[in-house]
Write a protein that holds these residues in place. Structure first.
Motif, PDB file in Angstrom:
ATOM      1  N   GLY A 114       0.329  -0.956  -0.271  1.00 27.50           N
ATOM      2  CA  GLY A 114       0.392   0.108   0.237  1.00 27.50           C
ATOM      3  C   GLY A 114       0.521   1.371  -0.259  1.00 27.50           C
ATOM      4  N   ALA A 115       0.587   2.555   1.051  1.00 29.70           N
ATOM      5  CA  ALA A 115       1.160   3.285   0.961  1.00 29.70           C
ATOM      6  C   ALA A 115       2.747   3.238   1.974  1.00 29.70           C
ATOM      7  N   ASN A 116       2.796   1.623   2.696  1.00 32.49           N
ATOM      8  CA  ASN A 116       4.192   1.523   3.577  1.00 32.49           C
ATOM      9  C   ASN A 116       5.193   0.728   2.408  1.00 32.49           C
ATOM     10  N   ILE A 117       6.247   2.081   2.871  1.00 31.44           N
ATOM     11  CA  ILE A 117       7.700   1.684   2.191  1.00 31.44           C
ATOM     12  C   ILE A 117       8.885   1.384   3.800  1.00 31.44           C
ATOM     13  N   ARG A 118       8.982   0.099   3.112  1.00 35.01           N
ATOM     14  CA  ARG A 118      10.071   0.088   3.381  1.00 35.01           C
ATOM     15  C   ARG A 118      12.023  -0.626   3.166  1.00 35.01           C
ATOM     16  N   LEU A 119      13.190   0.573   3.164  1.00 32.49           N
ATOM     17  CA  LEU A 119      14.085   0.887   2.699  1.00 32.49           C
ATOM     18  C   LEU A 119      14.939  -0.322   3.648  1.00 32.49           C
ATOM     19  N   THR A 137      15.146  -2.446   8.074  1.00 34.44           N
ATOM     20  CA  THR A 137      15.189  -1.141   7.716  1.00 34.44           C
ATOM     21  C   THR A 137      14.711  -0.694   8.051  1.00 34.44           C
ATOM     22  N   TYR A 138      14.217   0.853   7.210  1.00 31.02           N
ATOM     23  CA  TYR A 138      13.949   1.446   6.976  1.00 31.02           C
ATOM     24  C   TYR A 138      12.492   1.825   6.729  1.00 31.02           C
ATOM     25  N   ASP A 139      11.384   2.081   8.223  1.00 28.38           N
ATOM     26  CA  ASP A 139       9.977   1.873   7.477  1.00 28.38           C
ATOM     27  C   ASP A 139       9.372   3.711   7.578  1.00 28.38           C
ATOM     28  N   ALA A 140       8.726   3.827   6.429  1.00 25.51           N
ATOM     29  CA  ALA A 140       8.302   5.612   6.256  1.00 25.51           C
ATOM     30  C   ALA A 140       6.879   4.923   5.774  1.00 25.51           C
ATOM     31  N   THR A 141       6.280   5.892   5.582  1.00 31.24           N
ATOM     32  CA  THR A 141       4.817   6.051   4.723  1.00 31.24           C
ATOM     33  C   THR A 141       5.590   7.170   3.141  1.00 31.24           C
ATOM     34  N   VAL A 142       4.642   6.341   2.057  1.00 28.28           N
ATOM     35  CA  VAL A 142       4.754   7.670   1.279  1.00 28.28           C
ATOM     36  C   VAL A 142       3.931   8.205   0.518  1.00 28.28           C
ATOM     37  N   GLU A 143       3.402   9.523   0.599  1.00 28.39           N
ATOM     38  CA  GLU A 143       2.616  10.151   0.362  1.00 28.39           C
ATOM     39  C   GLU A 143       2.959  11.339  -0.974  1.00 28.39           C
ATOM     40  N   LYS A 144       1.760  11.879  -1.085  1.00 30.44           N
ATOM     41  CA  LYS A 144       1.826  13.233  -1.818  1.00 30.44           C
ATOM     42  C   LYS A 144       2.423  14.150  -1.576  1.00 30.44           C
ATOM     43  N   HIS A 145       2.926  14.508  -2.473  1.00 28.93           N
ATOM     44  CA  HIS A 145       3.978  16.043  -2.105  1.00 28.93           C
ATOM     45  C   HIS A 145       3.278  17.268  -2.270  1.00 28.93           C
ATOM     46  N   ARG A 146       3.473  17.394  -0.563  1.00 29.82           N
ATOM     47  CA  ARG A 146       3.357  18.823  -0.111  1.00 29.82           C
ATOM     48  C   ARG A 146       4.183  19.342  -0.353  1.00 29.82           C
ATOM     49  N   ALA A 147       3.674  21.208  -0.810  1.00 29.40           N
ATOM     50  CA  ALA A 147       5.389  21.797  -1.058  1.00 29.40           C
ATOM     51  C   ALA A 147       5.670  22.321   0.742  1.00 29.40           C
TER      52      ALA A 147
END
Length: 126
Positions: free
Chosen positions: A102-107, A115-125
Motif C-alpha cells: 500500500g502506502a507503506n515503504i521499507r528501505l 529496514t527503514y520504515d516510512a510511508t509514501v505520500e502525495k508531495h506537499r510543497a
C-alpha cells in the motif's frame, strides 16, 4: 486439569502463535519493487516517517530532504533496481531495496540489515 485451567493453557499457547502468525503474514504483504515500479509509486512523492523527516524525489533526479527543521538538496537515481539517494554525511549514494505494501515503504540496503520504515505520500510543497 479443570476446564478453566485447560482454557487458560490453550489461550497461553494459541495467543502467541496467532499474534506471531499474523505478524509474519502482514510482513509477507510487502513486495520488492523493480525500477519501473519504483518510478511509478515513489518518484514525485514524499517518503516520510510522518513526524521527523521527509524526502521528496523530484522527477528530474533532485532530492529535497528535511529532517528536524534542517533542509538539504541532493540527488537520487535508480541503480540495479535499488533506490540510491545522496546523504550529506556520506560521500557516495546510499542504495536500498524498495519494498512496499500500500502506502507503506521499507528501505533496506542489504537482506541482513534492518529496514527503514516510512510511508509514501502525495508531495506537499515546503
Amino acid at each position: 486439569m479443570n476446564r478453566r485451567a485447560l482454557g487458560a493453557a490453550t489461550l497461553t499457547i494459541l495467543l502467541p502463535a496467532t499474534v506471531f502468525g499474523w505478524n509474519a503474514q502482514a510482513q509477507g504483504t510487502f513486495k520488492l519493487l523493480g525500477e519501473r515500479e519504483i518510478r511509478a509509486r515513489v518518484v514525485g512523492k514524499d517518503i516520510t516517517d510522518g513526524a521527523h523527516w521527509v524526502n521528496y524525489l523530484r522527477p528530474d533526479g533532485v532530492l529535497l530532504s528535511s529532517e528536524m527543521g534542517q533542509k538539504w538538496t541532493g540527488t537520487w537515481k535508480i541503480r540495479n533496481n535499488k533506490l540510491c539517494m545522496s546523504n550529506p554525511n556520506l560521500e557516495g549514494l546510499n542504495c536500498n531495496e524498495v519494498w512496499m505494501s500500500g502506502a507503506n515503504i521499507r528501505l533496506r540496503e542489504n537482506p541482513d540489515q534492518e529496514t527503514y520504515d516510512a510511508t509514501v505520500e502525495k508531495h506537499r510543497a515546503n
